[in-house]
Scaffold this active site. Structure first.
Site, PDB file in Angstrom:
ATOM      1  CE  LYS A 106      -4.142  -2.118   0.329  1.00 31.01           C
ATOM      2  NZ  LYS A 106      -5.157  -1.567  -0.562  1.00 31.01           N
ATOM      3  CB  SER A 164      -4.350 -11.021   2.018  1.00 29.70           C
ATOM      4  OG  SER A 164      -2.965 -10.123   2.025  1.00 29.70           O
TER       5      SER A 164
END
Lengths: 315, 90
Positions: free
Chosen positions: A43, A257
């Site tokens: 991110k 994830s």
């Protein structure tokens, strides 16, 4: 490698082979280690690019307040950048996210507004949109609809993969804001259209899908289904099993994830083997496992891990 | 054998609270019609103007049907079909 400051050290992450997880010598898996970014997740790419573009457009001025709905990593990236650049940051975060994420946000000076667990990130988006209306002077970069999010991957992650692995046949990544896959997908559609783009999305417990009605559903504005070729839903059991295999066989300590992404990538690899073809499959590892230790996903039986993740936003 | 269909909380008013129902069909469309015969109103919640509703995701064995032909996606006995509302990530 040398950089002027931490903000300049985003991207150019290593691509490492996964020889023990690869099913055949000519069907290879590779991991792009996005945990090597400044705050430890993919991110950083999107967050910094959104800030830079907003500064360029004159939306962000010194002393401005940023507002963002985030389940964690985007908030952490924005918090680091906001601290260095002198912005205030307010994050709207679902209450069913790990404690580590909250601590990190506070450390970098972000203020956290909690949104209800039921409805997951949909609720965070709704609360953030309401706050934006109440505070018209705050700047919501809005990762779900901000083209700079995808642009960071179109100009960064995608070209890096092609440069390091010209023989790439598949890229598999997680689907959240969809920014990673939209950017990578568009890059490969234009530069190597035979590359298969695969999305892996986390399948959470029922609580997260606890909307009051279907009209409250949410599809990120960035999402364009034409830029991906397949999309898989991966539950916590498969995600945890794969994230443990990744550590056991390849020594890589990844976030949960990444287990989901690896699960989808291994399925692709087996399809290729069955078809008698060759492949170089890139797995985008969004972050390391550090922020998820308190969830209990890394110890004990798979049953216990599955139970403990029920109701949590683990991706 | 039949096809197992997993129903999200929000649509269980149509299944008498059941989390899963069973159905038959060669395509997703046929399967939905078959289930509708016993669970009236479900189809309207899933399908609009001959297409899946925007905020409804349907997976056959964990793969999004929109990439397998949508309502025309082939299904067969033993498959697991999961219906979920679209939610945000990130």
């Amino acid at each position: 490698m040398r950089f002027a400051s931490l903000l300049d050290a985003v991207g150019q992450t290593p691509l490492v082979g996964l020889p023990r997880l690869s099913p055949a010598p000519d069907v290879r898996l590779w991991a792009k280690l996005e945990d090597r970014n400044p705050t430890g997740s993919v991110k950083d790419r999107a967050a910094l690019r959104m800030i830079v573009e907003a500064e360029k457009d004159g939306l962000l001025r010194p002393g401005a307040t940023l507002l963002e709905p985030t389940s964690g990593n985007t908030g952490i990236s924005l918090a680091m950048a906001a601290k260095l650049k002198g912005y205030r940051l307010v994050c709207v975060m679902p209450e069913n996210t790990s404690e580590e994420r909250r601590q990190l946000l506070r450390m970098w000076g972000a203020e956290i507004v909690s949104s209800p667990a039921a409805g997951g990130s949909n609720e965070a988006v709704r609360v953030a949109k309401r706050l934006a209306e109440e505070h018209p002077d705050w700047v919501m970069l809005y990762q779900y609809g901000n083209q700079a999010n995808a642009l960071a991957h179109y100009e960064g992650t995608g070209p890096e993969i092609l440069a390091d692995l010209p023989s790439v046949t598949h890229v598999v990544a997680g689907l959240g804001t969809t920014g990673t896959l939209m950017g990578i997908g568009r890059f490969f559609r234009e530069h190597k259209p035979d590359v298969t783009i695969v999305a892996a999305e986390p399948r959470y417990g029922e609580l997260v899908y606890g909307l009051r009605n279907l009209d409250e559903g949410f599809v990120p504005e960035l999402y364009d289904a034409r830029l991906i070729d397949a999309r898989f839903s991966v539950g916590p059991r498969d995600a945890v099993r794969r994230v443990r295999e990744l550590l056991e066989l390849e020594g890589i300590f990844a976030g949960i994830s990444t287990g989901a992404v690896l699960h989808a990538a291994i399925a692709q690899a087996h399809q290729v083997v069955k078809a008698g073809r060759t492949a170089d499959i890139v797995v985008i590892m969004a972050d390391g496992g550090w922020k998820y230790l308190s969830t209990g996903a890394y110890e004990g039986t798979l049953d216990a891990a599955e139970d403990t993740l029920e109701g949590q936003l683990w991706a | 054998m039949a096809i197992e269909v997993r129903i999200p909380t929000i649509l269980r008013t149509h299944t008498g609270g059941a989390k899963t129902v069973e159905g038959a069909g060669k395509t997703l469309s046929e399967l939905i019609d078959d289930i509708e015969a016993r669970h009236v109103g479900l189809k309207e919640r899933l399908v609009h103007n001959g297409d899946l509703r925007k905020f409804v995701n349907v997976y056959v064995n964990d793969e999004d049907v929109r990439f397998r032909g949508g309502l025309g996606a082939e299904v067969s006995d033993g498959d697991v079909v999961t219906v979920l509302p679209a939610v945000a990530g990130g």
